[in-house]
Design an enzyme around this catalytic site. Structure first.
Site, PDB file in Angstrom:
ATOM      1  N   HIS A 249       0.670  -1.270  -0.058  1.00  0.00           N
ATOM      2  CA  HIS A 249       0.052   0.012  -0.039  1.00  0.00           C
ATOM      3  C   HIS A 249       0.804   1.260  -0.079  1.00  0.00           C
ATOM      4  O   HIS A 249       0.628   2.288  -0.891  1.00  0.00           O
ATOM      5  CB  HIS A 249      -0.848   0.029   1.333  1.00  0.00           C
ATOM      6  CG  HIS A 249      -1.916  -1.081   1.274  1.00  0.00           C
ATOM      7  ND1 HIS A 249      -2.168  -1.807   2.352  1.00  0.00           N
ATOM      8  CD2 HIS A 249      -2.712  -1.314   0.419  1.00  0.00           C
ATOM      9  CE1 HIS A 249      -3.149  -2.582   2.334  1.00  0.00           C
ATOM     10  NE2 HIS A 249      -3.558  -2.193   0.905  1.00  0.00           N
TER      11      HIS A 249
ATOM     12  N   LYS B 245     -15.732  -7.314   6.317  1.00  0.00           N
ATOM     13  CA  LYS B 245     -14.601  -7.786   6.826  1.00  0.00           C
ATOM     14  C   LYS B 245     -14.124  -8.070   8.196  1.00  0.00           C
ATOM     15  O   LYS B 245     -14.731  -7.118   9.132  1.00  0.00           O
ATOM     16  CB  LYS B 245     -13.379  -7.005   6.132  1.00  0.00           C
ATOM     17  CG  LYS B 245     -12.987  -7.073   4.711  1.00  0.00           C
ATOM     18  CD  LYS B 245     -11.718  -6.257   4.004  1.00  0.00           C
ATOM     19  CE  LYS B 245     -11.475  -6.647   2.551  1.00  0.00           C
ATOM     20  NZ  LYS B 245     -10.454  -5.661   2.223  1.00  0.00           N
TER      21      LYS B 245
ATOM     22  N   ARG C 200      -2.461  -6.401  -7.590  1.00  0.00           N
ATOM     23  CA  ARG C 200      -1.202  -7.259  -7.616  1.00  0.00           C
ATOM     24  C   ARG C 200      -1.318  -8.698  -8.331  1.00  0.00           C
ATOM     25  O   ARG C 200      -0.232  -9.086  -8.872  1.00  0.00           O
ATOM     26  CB  ARG C 200      -1.247  -8.120  -5.937  1.00  0.00           C
ATOM     27  CG  ARG C 200      -1.256  -6.940  -4.966  1.00  0.00           C
ATOM     28  CD  ARG C 200      -1.179  -7.705  -3.436  1.00  0.00           C
ATOM     29  NE  ARG C 200      -2.683  -7.993  -3.363  1.00  0.00           N
ATOM     30  CZ  ARG C 200      -2.988  -9.247  -2.963  1.00  0.00           C
ATOM     31  NH1 ARG C 200      -1.982  -9.836  -2.449  1.00  0.00           N
ATOM     32  NH2 ARG C 200      -4.355  -9.669  -2.715  1.00  0.00           N
TER      33      ARG C 200
ATOM     34  N   SER D 184      -3.132  -8.348   3.072  1.00  0.00           N
ATOM     35  CA  SER D 184      -3.502  -8.021   4.667  1.00  0.00           C
ATOM     36  C   SER D 184      -3.752  -9.203   5.241  1.00  0.00           C
ATOM     37  O   SER D 184      -3.465  -9.338   6.515  1.00  0.00           O
ATOM     38  CB  SER D 184      -4.645  -6.893   4.450  1.00  0.00           C
ATOM     39  OG  SER D 184      -4.215  -5.658   3.852  1.00  0.00           O
TER      40      SER D 184
END
Length: 165
Positions: free
Chosen positions: A21, A45, A94, A132
């Site tokens: 990030h 999440k 990504r 993450s």
């Protein structure tokens, strides 16, 4: 003469903020006058850090860069962008799987507001493997994530997890 706003919104949950990030944010700050890191409330999440903790640690990391502004938002990204009068959204990618998801989001945002553009920035190869969820698993299992996240983020995560024990 037309003066264009050269600001961009980089939205995400940033739970936690990774070196990937940070790489995207720093690279974006070279192309834009202002990068708004918009930390999203994402109820779908499972977060370790609450939104205020995420905002605080991101502000700490970028405190010496006046081109980077950290904010939080809830709800539709296009509404937030209109409130901020910013017409460009930045998304980092990504993998090919990221592209499929991001294309769907960009298309949806464009249908909601055709004046807002989404641009994509491909992750630097050194950071393409970082996610993450990987970081959260490493920290939860007692490992060190210093290769993947800033020290300030790692210490905040460990503090939070220690309180939960």
């Amino acid at each position: 003469m037309c003066i264009r706003d050269r600001s961009v919104i980089y939205p995400g949950s940033f739970d936690p903020l990774t070196n990937g990030h940070i790489n995207i944010i720093k690279r974006a700050s070279k192309s834009f006058d202002k990068v708004v890191v918009a930390v999203a409330v994402n109820s779908s999440k499972s977060s370790i850090m609450n939104i205020d903790q995420r905002v605080k640690v991101i502000k700490k990391i970028f405190k010496n860069n006046n081109k980077i502004v950290v904010d939080k938002f809830e709800g539709l990204l296009v509404k937030y962008a209109n409130q901020k009068k910013i017409k460009t959204i930045l998304r980092g990618m990504r993998t090919v799987q990221d592209f499929e998801y991001e294309l769907q989001m960009a298309t949806s945002n464009n249908k909601l507001d055709s004046t807002i553009e989404t641009i994509f920035m491909v992750a630097d190869a050194n950071f393409a493997h970082i996610s993450s969820s990987l970081i959260k698993d490493i920290i939860k299992l007692g490992g060190s994530a210093k290769e993947f996240i800033p020290g300030a983020v790692e210490s905040e995560l460990k503090k939070i997890l220690d309180k939960r024990k």
